[in-house]
Each structure stands twice: as structure tokens, then as C-alpha cells.
Design a protein around this motif. Structure first.
Motif, short mmCIF file in Angstrom:
data_model
loop_
_atom_site.label_atom_id
_atom_site.label_comp_id
_atom_site.label_asym_id
_atom_site.label_seq_id
_atom_site.Cartn_x
_atom_site.Cartn_y
_atom_site.Cartn_z
N VAL A 10 0.61 -1.30 0.05
CA VAL A 10 -0.01 0.14 -0.20
C VAL A 10 0.73 1.38 0.10
O VAL A 10 0.30 2.41 -0.23
CB VAL A 10 -0.78 0.05 1.23
CG1 VAL A 10 -0.18 0.44 2.41
CG2 VAL A 10 -2.06 1.07 1.10
N LEU A 11 2.10 1.11 0.24
CA LEU A 11 3.02 2.22 0.39
C LEU A 11 3.65 2.58 -1.03
O LEU A 11 4.22 3.80 -1.11
CB LEU A 11 4.32 1.96 1.52
CG LEU A 11 3.51 1.94 2.75
CD1 LEU A 11 4.91 1.45 3.77
CD2 LEU A 11 2.93 2.79 3.57
N LEU A 12 3.65 1.68 -1.81
CA LEU A 12 4.44 1.80 -3.21
C LEU A 12 3.62 2.99 -4.07
O LEU A 12 2.33 3.02 -3.96
CB LEU A 12 4.14 0.43 -3.85
CG LEU A 12 5.50 -0.34 -3.26
CD1 LEU A 12 5.33 -1.74 -4.15
CD2 LEU A 12 6.87 0.13 -3.47
N ALA A 13 4.42 3.71 -4.54
CA ALA A 13 3.86 4.83 -5.74
C ALA A 13 3.48 4.39 -7.05
O ALA A 13 4.37 3.45 -7.42
CB ALA A 13 4.93 5.85 -5.48
N SER A 14 2.74 4.58 -7.43
CA SER A 14 2.26 4.23 -9.11
C SER A 14 3.64 4.80 -9.86
O SER A 14 4.29 5.93 -9.68
CB SER A 14 1.07 5.16 -9.57
OG SER A 14 0.15 4.59 -8.94
N LYS A 15 3.83 3.84 -10.67
CA LYS A 15 4.97 4.04 -11.76
C LYS A 15 4.65 3.79 -13.25
O LYS A 15 4.37 2.77 -13.47
CB LYS A 15 6.02 3.41 -11.16
CG LYS A 15 7.53 3.78 -12.00
CD LYS A 15 8.50 2.80 -11.48
CE LYS A 15 9.79 3.10 -11.99
NZ LYS A 15 10.89 2.47 -11.65
N GLY A 16 4.82 4.68 -14.12
CA GLY A 16 4.57 4.75 -15.47
C GLY A 16 3.17 4.27 -15.76
O GLY A 16 2.18 5.03 -15.21
N LYS A 17 2.90 3.01 -16.44
CA LYS A 17 1.16 2.64 -16.66
C LYS A 17 0.90 1.81 -15.47
O LYS A 17 -0.45 1.46 -15.30
CB LYS A 17 1.30 1.51 -17.87
CG LYS A 17 1.89 2.66 -18.92
CD LYS A 17 1.61 1.61 -20.40
CE LYS A 17 2.02 2.37 -21.55
NZ LYS A 17 1.79 1.54 -22.76
N ASN A 18 1.71 1.69 -14.49
CA ASN A 18 1.09 0.60 -13.23
C ASN A 18 0.59 1.73 -12.15
O ASN A 18 1.23 2.61 -11.76
CB ASN A 18 2.31 -0.04 -12.70
CG ASN A 18 1.82 -0.76 -11.38
OD1 ASN A 18 0.82 -1.61 -11.45
ND2 ASN A 18 2.30 -0.72 -10.19
N LYS A 19 -0.74 1.47 -11.98
CA LYS A 19 -1.44 2.42 -10.94
C LYS A 19 -1.54 1.52 -9.77
O LYS A 19 -2.01 0.39 -9.51
CB LYS A 19 -2.82 2.75 -11.48
CG LYS A 19 -3.59 3.63 -10.59
CD LYS A 19 -4.97 3.89 -11.26
CE LYS A 19 -5.63 5.15 -10.50
NZ LYS A 19 -6.83 5.33 -10.88
N ALA A 20 -0.80 2.20 -8.65
CA ALA A 20 -0.56 1.28 -7.29
C ALA A 20 -1.70 1.28 -6.42
O ALA A 20 -2.76 1.89 -6.83
CB ALA A 20 0.78 1.89 -6.56
N GLU A 21 -1.75 0.33 -5.52
CA GLU A 21 -2.76 0.38 -4.74
C GLU A 21 -3.44 1.53 -3.79
O GLU A 21 -4.47 1.92 -3.78
CB GLU A 21 -2.46 -0.70 -3.51
CG GLU A 21 -2.44 -1.99 -3.85
CD GLU A 21 -1.70 -3.08 -2.60
OE1 GLU A 21 -2.27 -2.55 -1.51
OE2 GLU A 21 -1.24 -4.03 -2.93
N LYS A 22 -2.40 2.59 -3.68
CA LYS A 22 -2.98 3.79 -2.87
C LYS A 22 -3.73 4.82 -3.71
O LYS A 22 -4.20 5.71 -3.24
CB LYS A 22 -1.48 4.40 -2.44
CG LYS A 22 -0.55 5.04 -3.29
CD LYS A 22 0.49 6.25 -3.19
CE LYS A 22 1.28 5.69 -1.84
NZ LYS A 22 2.39 6.58 -1.27
N ASP A 23 -3.47 4.29 -5.13
CA ASP A 23 -4.26 5.38 -5.94
C ASP A 23 -5.66 4.52 -6.41
O ASP A 23 -6.34 4.91 -7.27
CB ASP A 23 -3.46 5.66 -7.36
CG ASP A 23 -2.21 6.67 -6.89
OD1 ASP A 23 -2.64 7.55 -6.00
OD2 ASP A 23 -1.35 6.55 -7.54
#
Length: 319
Positions: free
Chosen positions: A76-89
Motif C-alpha cells: 500500500v506504500l508503493l507509488a504508482s509508476k509509469g502505466k502501473n497504478k498502485a494500490e494507494k491510488d
């Protein structure tokens, strides 16, 4: 679970199986490698609380949302990167806050014990401190988690929703090795924090074909909510406290629930079957009984294993 809550979406099927609880964790895992760990984490939480009383609710909810997706791996702490939208978003997590507390704690811990302590363990400790520093119980947090490398916003549909009925809640919790008693005890985390109108709008407007307001809700309480959250509410931050003492960890949530003054459908659902209703009454009558059950359930949640593989040096990015 938790505070600053927006409406969530529940699906019955999981995209992947939930791992069994971690068995290798230990409360003294860092005694030799990072003995000052807990002091540093507690200080970070205390410092943040001095400026923001909503921090405890944020940290408790963050830990719960982390463990319910891929296990307690700090995904849940990881930031979105590129085309990958992370959990927090993901939709249920856009209102999560207090990430900076974990960031600050990690910075202090890294200065003392570089590359030793996982972000997942720091988050578990911070959630415990959030409860204890709000007047609730404390406990020995089992430690030794590893941080995961995968975080996907789409997976957040697995989180239990404010609109869930008791069958949906039971299924969601049992898939993670949690019982009905755990469900009722952990729902008590709603004693901390604030909820946006969107998460309880279904109970105060157009409830069903014959009722505009949920008939199980106290009429005067419902009226007060409707005044804050009108049908076409345009105030994004409008909402209500989860109980009358939103910064104190107590059993007021259960007392309010029995009075028809709970916010979520998922709260009211606890009164729809005898087993959970009995537990609600028990916890409303005894703060001690609630705290004992809450601690036991929090430890169970924190032991849900993830596929962690590393000790992240920065909690927001994989190594």
C-alpha cells in the motif's frame, strides 16, 4: 476499517488466493539488529499527532488496507509508476493519509540500522502506536515481514465495503483466516476518525423503494447527517465523525451502534445475526473485553503473509 473512508466496492471472488498467516514472525526479531526500532517509530507517530489528530485513524486504516490485499507486505506504500497504478491510488485508498509518518520513521530507522527493517514492520508498529497513543491498548507486534514488489490499484476492490451485508463481510474476512469475532472486534477501529458522505449516503437518501432513510437508523441522527450531507452534496470534504470521540480509542462505537447511530451499512450489518449482535453488546458493555478482542484480532491481521521479498530502502519504490 477505518477513518476518512470513501465508498468501497466489494467483489466476492479474489483475483489470487490469500496466503496463510505468517508463522516465522517474532516479537524480538530486531532485538539485536535494531534495538531502538520501536522507540523511533513511536516518536514519529507522536510527533505527527502533535500537529494532526487524525494521524492515528489514518495509520490504523493504512495497515488494515495493506494486509487485506496481498498480506502485510507494505504494498500500500508503493507509488504508482509509469502505466502501473498502485494500490494507494485505487478508489478505496485515495483518502488514505499519513504516509509521511511512515516515511519519516523509515528515514530515522535507516539512519540507525541501514537495510535491516522492512517498511511492512514499520507500518505494523505505527498502527499499534496509533491505537496506544489514542488511549487504547498496546501489544507486542510480531516482526520479521518482508516488503512486496507488486502493487495494483485494481486489487483494492477486495477491501470490505461500507455497503456490505453480513454475508459479504463474513466471506471477505474468512478468506483471510479471520472469524466473525475478528470482524466485530476490528470494526471497533471505527472508533477513530471521520467518514465522507459518499460512504453512508445510501442510508440517508433513497434507501429503498419504501424508505428514504434506513429505518434501522435513529431518526434524529439521520436528520443530522442529512443536514451535513444533502442529496446533491457538492462539498467534497463533508461528512461525519465515526463516533462522538473520534480521536479517542474507546468502545463508544458499539454503544452508538446499539442506539441506531452507526454510519455504515456494514456497521448495521453486525446487528443482523445473533452471533455478531451478541458480541456488539458485549463490547458496548465492557471496554476491557473489546480491547482484549481487538488486540487478538489485530495480531491475527498483522500475521497475514504476503509475498514480500526484500527490505525496501525507500518505502515508496522497490529496490
Amino acid at each position: 476499517m477505518t477513518a476518512n473512508i470513501v465508498a468501497l466496492v466489494l467483489v466476492a471472488l479474489l483475483y489470487f488466493p490469500i496466503s496463510s498467516p505468517v508463522s516465522a514472525l517474532s516479537s524480538n526479531y530486531y532485538d539485536k539488529t535494531c534495538p531502538q526500532l520501536e522507540t523511533k517509530v513511536t516518536y514519529a507517530v507522536q510527533k505527527a499527532m502533535m500537529n494532526d489528530k487524525t494521524v492515528p485513524a489514518g495509520l490504523l486504516r493504512m495497515h488494515f488496507h495493506d494486509c487485506f490485499i496481498r498480506g502485510c507486505d507494505a504494498s500500500v506504500l508503493l507509488a504508482s509508476k509509469g502505466k502501473n497504478k498502485a494500490e494507494k491510488d485505487g478508489p478505496p485508498n485515495v483518502s488514505l493519509h499519513a504516509f509521511y509518518v511512515i516515511r519519516n520513521a523509515k528515514k530515522d530507522v535507516e539512519a540507525l540500522c541501514p537495510g535491516v527493517v522492512s517498511c511492512a514492520d514499520i507500518l505494523a508498529l505505527a498502527a499499534r502506536d496509533a491505537v496506544a497513543l489514542s488511549g487504547g491498548p498496546t501489544w507486542d507486534v510480531p516482526k520479521g515481514r518482508k516488503d512486496g514488489r507488486i502493487s495494483k490499484a485494481n486489487d483494492t476492490v477486495q477491501l470490505p465495503a461500507p455497503v456490505s451485508n453480513i454475508s459479504e463481510l463474513q466471506r471477505n474476512f474468512s478468506q483471510r483466516g479471520l472469524s466473525m469475532k475478528d470482524l466485530v472486534a476490528l470494526s471497533g477501529g471505527h472508533t477513530l476518525g471521520f467518514a465522507h458522505c459518499s460512504s453512508f449516503q445510501n442510508r440517508i437518501h433513497n434507501f429503498d423503494a419504501t424508505h428514504d432513510i434506513d429505518p434501522t437508523m435513529n431518526p434524529s441522527f439521520a436528520a443530522s447527517l442529512r443536514s451535513v450531507c444533502p442529496m446533491h452534496n457538492k462539498v467534497k470534504k463533508a461528512g461525519a465523525n465515526l463516533d462522538p470521540s473520534p480521536v479517542a480509542f474507546d468502545n463508544a462505537y458499539y454503544k452508538m451502534l446499539l442506539q441506531g447511530k452507526s454510519l455504515f451499512s456494514s456497521d448495521q450489518a453486525l446487528l443482523t445475526v445473533p452471533k455478531t449482535k451478541k458480541l456488539v453488546s458485549k463490547f458496548a458493555a465492557s471496554q476491557k473485553a473489546f480491547e482484549k478482542a481487538f488486540v487478538r484480532s489485530m495480531i491475527k491481521v498483522s500475521r497475514i503473509s504476503g509475498a514480500g521479498q526484500e527490505i525496501r530502502l525507500d518505502c515508496e519504490v522497490v529496490n
